[in-house]
Design a protein around this motif. Structure first.
Motif, PDB file in Angstrom:
ATOM      1  N   PRO A  98       0.789  -1.234   0.000  1.00  0.00           N
ATOM      2  CA  PRO A  98       0.000   0.000   0.000  1.00  0.00           C
ATOM      3  C   PRO A  98       0.822   1.286   0.000  1.00  0.00           C
ATOM      4  N   MET A  99       2.125   1.195   0.186  1.00  0.00           N
ATOM      5  CA  MET A  99       2.940   2.409   0.310  1.00  0.00           C
ATOM      6  C   MET A  99       2.917   3.317  -0.920  1.00  0.00           C
ATOM      7  N   CYS A 156       0.590   3.849  -3.088  1.00  0.00           N
ATOM      8  CA  CYS A 156      -0.700   4.551  -3.157  1.00  0.00           C
ATOM      9  C   CYS A 156      -0.820   5.585  -2.054  1.00  0.00           C
ATOM     10  N   LEU A 157      -0.227   5.300  -0.910  1.00  0.00           N
ATOM     11  CA  LEU A 157      -0.270   6.281   0.177  1.00  0.00           C
ATOM     12  C   LEU A 157       0.570   7.506  -0.157  1.00  0.00           C
ATOM     13  N   PHE A 158       1.698   7.295  -0.820  1.00  0.00           N
ATOM     14  CA  PHE A 158       2.596   8.410  -1.112  1.00  0.00           C
ATOM     15  C   PHE A 158       2.252   9.152  -2.397  1.00  0.00           C
ATOM     16  N   THR A 176      -6.497   9.319  -2.596  1.00  0.00           N
ATOM     17  CA  THR A 176      -7.069   8.597  -1.468  1.00  0.00           C
ATOM     18  C   THR A 176      -8.327   7.847  -1.854  1.00  0.00           C
ATOM     19  N   SER A 203     -10.466   5.096  -3.534  1.00  0.00           N
ATOM     20  CA  SER A 203     -10.198   3.757  -4.051  1.00  0.00           C
ATOM     21  C   SER A 203     -10.843   3.547  -5.414  1.00  0.00           C
ATOM     22  N   THR A 218       2.535  -0.567  -7.015  1.00  0.00           N
ATOM     23  CA  THR A 218       1.684  -1.460  -6.245  1.00  0.00           C
ATOM     24  C   THR A 218       1.598  -2.826  -6.915  1.00  0.00           C
TER      25      THR A 218
END
Length: 137
Positions: A54-55, A57-59, A63, A65, A85
């Motif tokens: 998930p990193m 997409c977090l960075f 947000t 989905s 990802t």
């Protein structure tokens, strides 16, 4: 007879969450069993990939989905997040296969790790489906 519709709808949210938690815990249990049954902890390297998935997409990603599933051209950073990802998800399958090819783990441990990946992937997909429903909120 009482109307069970309102009660059923009220229980549906927590029951879904409990079901997802149970499914996720089964995936983690399979991950640990794949290591413990064969007394070899090399397959735990896939946990690193589960953390890294998930990193990006977090960075870099949005947000939302629903934007992650879309294939429309858009933000270059979101496309990079999708690529990284996917790369991390493939690594979750590749690590047990590479360890088996190098004869560091047994075939049974590899298949248990694959089953763990499938269960955790199903959990993530079900969570995404449940969180997109309007009545869940």
């Amino acid at each position: 007879m009482a109307d069970w519709g309102a009660y059923g709808n009220g229980c549906l949210g927590p029951c879904r969450l409990a079901g997802l938690a149970l499914l996720f815990s089964v995936g983690i249990l399979l991950q640990i069993l794949g290591c413990a049954l064969y007394n070899n902890w090399w397959p735990m390297l896939t946990v690193l990939m589960y953390i890294l998935v998930p990193m990006p997409c977090l960075f870099f990603g949005n947000t939302s989905s629903s934007d992650f599933i879309s294939v429309d051209g858009g933000d270059d950073w979101a496309d990079a997040a999708k690529f990284l990802t996917g790369f991390s998800a493939v690594g979750s399958i590749a690590i047990p296969a590479i360890l088996r090819h190098a004869q560091l783990i047994e075939s049974g441990a590899m298949w248990i790790e694959f089953a763990s990946f499938i269960v955790i992937l199903a959990t993530v997909m079900l969570f995404q489906h449940v969180s997109q429903e309007e009545e869940y909120y």
